[in-house]
Design an enzyme around this catalytic site. Structure first.
Site, PDB file in Angstrom:
ATOM      1  CG  MET A   8      39.260  37.097  47.402  1.00  0.00           C
ATOM      2  SD  MET A   8      40.153  37.633  48.889  1.00  0.00           S
ATOM      3  CE  MET A   8      38.764  37.921  50.003  1.00  0.00           C
ATOM      4  CD  GLU A   9      37.824  28.734  42.926  1.00  0.00           C
ATOM      5  OE1 GLU A   9      37.220  27.713  42.554  1.00  0.00           O
ATOM      6  OE2 GLU A   9      38.837  29.174  42.348  1.00  0.00           O
ATOM      7  CD  GLN A  68      34.169  37.453  39.331  1.00  0.00           C
ATOM      8  OE1 GLN A  68      34.725  36.440  39.729  1.00  0.00           O
ATOM      9  NE2 GLN A  68      34.687  38.676  39.501  1.00  0.00           N
ATOM     10  CB  CYS A  98      40.622  33.720  37.885  1.00  0.00           C
ATOM     11  SG  CYS A  98      41.080  32.191  38.747  1.00  0.00           S
ATOM     12  CE  LYS A 139      38.961  41.744  41.647  1.00  0.00           C
ATOM     13  NZ  LYS A 139      40.187  40.951  41.501  1.00  0.00           N
ATOM     14  CG  ASN A 199      41.379  44.031  44.003  1.00  0.00           C
ATOM     15  OD1 ASN A 199      41.716  43.068  43.339  1.00  0.00           O
ATOM     16  ND2 ASN A 199      41.095  43.912  45.279  1.00  0.00           N
ATOM     17  CD  GLU A 201      49.676  42.937  48.847  1.00  0.00           C
ATOM     18  OE1 GLU A 201      50.120  43.233  49.969  1.00  0.00           O
ATOM     19  OE2 GLU A 201      49.396  41.767  48.522  1.00  0.00           O
TER      20      GLU A 201
END
Length: 312
Positions: A8-9, A68, A98, A139, A199, A201
């Site tokens: 997560m950036e 990544q 993304c 991903k 992936n 929630e």
């Protein structure tokens, strides 16, 4: 069951990876995406995104860190993957998820899900370039603006030689707004021979169980839920609905975070307040502490506050 810390950036950076793998139980982590354009990046860029390359590709807790990449040039992605592996990357992951507008505008991330042939080309270029014992994965989301190419993209990734694919159970258009459509992963899992990791929630042990039930996936990638509840992986593995970690232990973890390497003090203060705000969703003590530190701008003052709170 494998549990993976999501890339997560601006959130799961090296400092956060160190903290979360120190307390959590992850099988591996994935770096924030490294954007590739028209050159092989210098080593210092890799060491900035993934300082774990200097310690055999693992965090201090011994958790492997996969590197990544994000981009659209197959030759440059391949060349950079080769360099990352030479520096010690244990695996390479490709970002097709993304949703950021700037990234998509430059033809990177989830916008490529409208071009399954390109997705295949990029993954294959990297797979062909790195040694066979180095896993290559990808991903993706369910799609860009719709789900017209969900299975095509999944097959493109598999056919290109990926070892597994992680699927965020929403399209780019759906962003991060609940719910995540876990049931949409079931057809993907049934269609592919490679592993599919779910992936999106997963905030609690109950969410993890429901996600596995609806998606049919054994393995989970966890992002914001792991940052909000740092011992979430332990709760999932032990089938517990309440956090195991005490607030005093969390304070020690926060002090560890604040002592991490940083370039600008103001940025570190902001990062900490972001994390504390996220933890306040689950810990009333975090909400109380947030009210006490929200106006503090000096890092040492925050550390002193945490230390004094811990001693009470």
């Amino acid at each position: 069951m494998k549990l993976i810390l999501a890339p997560m950036e601006g959130l799961t950076d090296p400092i956060m990876r160190d903290v979360l793998t120190h307390i959590g139980s992850f099988d591996w982590c994935v770096t924030e995406f490294i954007r590739v354009t028209n050159s092989v990046l210098p080593d210092h860029v890799y060491h900035s995104y993934c300082p774990e390359l200097l310690t055999e590709g693992k965090t201090a807790a011994g958790t492997p860190v996969h590197v990544q990449f994000l981009g659209n040039d197959p030759e440059m992605l391949a060349a950079n993957a080769v360099r990352a592996v030479a520096l010690g990357a244990p695996a390479i992951d490709m970002n097709f998820g993304c949703p950021a507008k700037t990234v998509n505008r430059h033809r990177g991330g989830s916008v490529l899900l409208d071009e399954p042939d390109v997705v295949h080309q990029l993954v294959k270029a990297v797979r062909d370039a790195v040694p066979s014992h180095i896993p290559v994965s990808a991903k993706m989301r369910l799609g860009y603006m719709d789900r017209n190419f969900t299975l095509e993209n999944a097959h493109a990734i598999e056919d290109a030689g990926a070892a597994w694919v992680t699927v965020h159970a929403r399209t780019k258009a759906e962003g991060y707004t609940p719910p995540a459509f876990w049931e949409q992963l079931q057809p993907i899992r049934e269609a592919l021979k490679i592993n599919v990791i779910a992936n999106g929630e997963i905030w609690t042990n109950s969410d993890a169980k429901q996600c596995r039930l609806e998606s049919g996936c054994d393995d989970l990638m966890i992002g914001r839920g792991a940052v909000t509840t740092p011992d979430l992986t332990q709760c999932i593995r032990q089938n517990l609905d309440e956090p195991l970690i005490t607030w005093d232990e969390l304070l020690t973890l926060q002090i560890r975070f604040l002592h991490g390497p940083y370039k600008k003090e103001i940025n570190m203060v902001g990062r900490y307040k972001q994390w504390l705000g996220m933890m306040s969703k689950h810990y009333p003590e975090a909400k109380m502490l947030w009210n006490e530190v929200k106006r503090i701008k000096q890092l040492n003052e925050i550390i002193n506050k945490l230390q004094s709170t811990s001693a009470e």
